[in-house]
Design a protein around this motif. Structure first.
Motif, PDB file in Angstrom:
ATOM      1  N   LEU A  54       0.794  -1.169  -0.200  1.00 42.39           N
ATOM      2  CA  LEU A  54      -0.077  -0.159  -0.071  1.00 42.39           C
ATOM      3  C   LEU A  54       1.001   1.144   0.268  1.00 42.39           C
ATOM      4  CD1 LEU A  54      -2.652  -1.009   2.577  1.00 42.39           C
ATOM      5  CD2 LEU A  54      -2.958  -1.029  -0.106  1.00 42.39           C
ATOM      6  N   THR A 161      -2.971   5.788   0.041  1.00 43.13           N
ATOM      7  CA  THR A 161      -3.399   4.369  -0.208  1.00 43.13           C
ATOM      8  C   THR A 161      -3.089   3.654   0.998  1.00 43.13           C
ATOM      9  OG1 THR A 161      -1.217   3.967  -1.459  1.00 43.13           O
ATOM     10  CG2 THR A 161      -3.145   4.124  -2.713  1.00 43.13           C
ATOM     11  N   ARG A 162      -2.078   3.806   1.668  1.00 40.25           N
ATOM     12  CA  ARG A 162      -2.005   3.290   3.075  1.00 40.25           C
ATOM     13  C   ARG A 162      -2.571   3.751   4.116  1.00 40.25           C
ATOM     14  NH1 ARG A 162       2.504   4.073   7.291  1.00 40.25           N
ATOM     15  NH2 ARG A 162       2.205   1.967   8.492  1.00 40.25           N
ATOM     16  N   PHE A 165      -6.633   3.297   3.838  1.00 37.73           N
ATOM     17  CA  PHE A 165      -6.988   1.826   3.484  1.00 37.73           C
ATOM     18  C   PHE A 165      -8.215   1.490   4.306  1.00 37.73           C
ATOM     19  CE2 PHE A 165      -6.304  -2.727   4.856  1.00 37.73           C
ATOM     20  CZ  PHE A 165      -6.434  -3.238   3.467  1.00 37.73           C
TER      21      PHE A 165
END
Length: 306
Positions: A54, A161-162, A165
């Motif tokens: 991620l 994206t991390r 999440f």
């Protein structure tokens, strides 16, 4: 006497004993449920780690010659993180990659404050070594090699994206999808063509096939081994692909066969990195592993798909 024996058991095992009226039996199904939940938690921990999939923020292909790298728009490769001018990455005609850091970049190479170095890519490291890593703040990159093409794989612990999440959705855990398949070895191993999302085609060696039955029908899956002696690795698709599950493929690992059998636990079928990021280079399910079967187990399609 028994009181002392029981006390000794508690001390030696670290397990507290319960009152006789309390049910002590843990069913096989409960134990299996717990094992899958533990596997899921470990999977998410790896995925969401600071350097997990991620964290990817770039897949930047190198051109032969000098490639100016940095976050400023005037660079040949514009990074989404880091200093405006990180340095110059040079790809020579022999495929060697060299970096020279810009003055004041603050970057390190494999943790060392050096100005330049040769960058060893992921396909040319030896033993358990890792590719040469260039770090700058919470971000870093290293070189990957895909059929002779070189690229910078860029990661950032602060990637959106991390940080954003959404978690993973699953089919219900179903022990019936833990299937003991027949193992048919190939001697010699067969060749299998594996495409990828970036258009490359690799030829892998298939040591055998897993043959199993479901609802009166017979199915076959072909695995390969990512390293000699390693687990069997299946890249597969089924009738849920592109609907309930990620369209390109799901992945599944299995322990090496024993006594002509191999365990396919589809509750552990999981999404490739490409389900979460466009900066990965995942394999596609080959036609031989596209099953006319709904595998309603394992991970579903990611809700935050890019």
């Amino acid at each position: 006497m028994w009181r002392h024996v029981l006390a000794g058991l508690i001390l030696s095992t670290g397990v507290a004993l319960v009152h006789a009226d309390t049910p002590q039996h843990v069913s096989t199904s409960d134990a299996y449920q717990q094992s899958i939940e533990k596997w899921r938690a470990e999977r998410v921990a790896r995925l969401t780690a600071p350097d997990g999939w991620l964290s990817l923020i770039g897949l930047e292909w190198l051109q032969e010659g000098a490639n100016k790298v940095g976050s400023a728009s005037g660079n040949d490769i514009t990074l989404l993180a880091g200093p405006a001018h990180l340095g110059v990455v040079t790809l020579d005609k022999a495929g060697q990659v060299h970096i020279k850091l810009a003055d004041g970049s603050g970057a390190t190479i494999d943790g060392k404050a050096v100005q330049e170095a040769t960058l060893i890519d992921d396909m040319h490291v030896t033993g358990n070594a890792a590719p040469t890593k260039v770090e700058f703040g919470p971000a870093n990159f290293y070189v990957i090699d895909r059929e002779g093409r070189k690229a910078l794989r860029v990661k950032d612990a602060d990637a959106s994206t991390r940080k954003d999440f959404l978690g993973i959705d699953y089919f219900p855990i179903d022990p019936s999808w833990r299937i003991v398949a027949d193992w048919v070895p190939f001697d010699p191993p067969h060749d299998l063509q594996m495409g990828s999302v970036i258009g490359t085609i690799d030829t892998v060696k298939v040591p055998g096939k897993a043959v199993f039955q479901h609802d009166g029908h017979t199915y076959e899956l072909l695995p390969y081994q990512e390293e000699p002696g390693g687990e069997l690795f299946f890249v597969l698709a089924d009738r849920t692909s592109g609907h309930e599950t990620y369209g390109a493929a799901r992945f599944l690992y299995a322990a090496l066969p024993q006594n002509g059998k191999v365990v396919l636990d589809f509750n552990k079928a999981y999404n490739p990195p490409c389900a979460f990021t466009s900066f990965a280079t995942c394999p596609l399910a080959p036609p031989e592993n596209r099953l006319d079967l709904r595998i309603t187990a394992g991970e579903k399609k990611y809700r935050g798909a890019h």
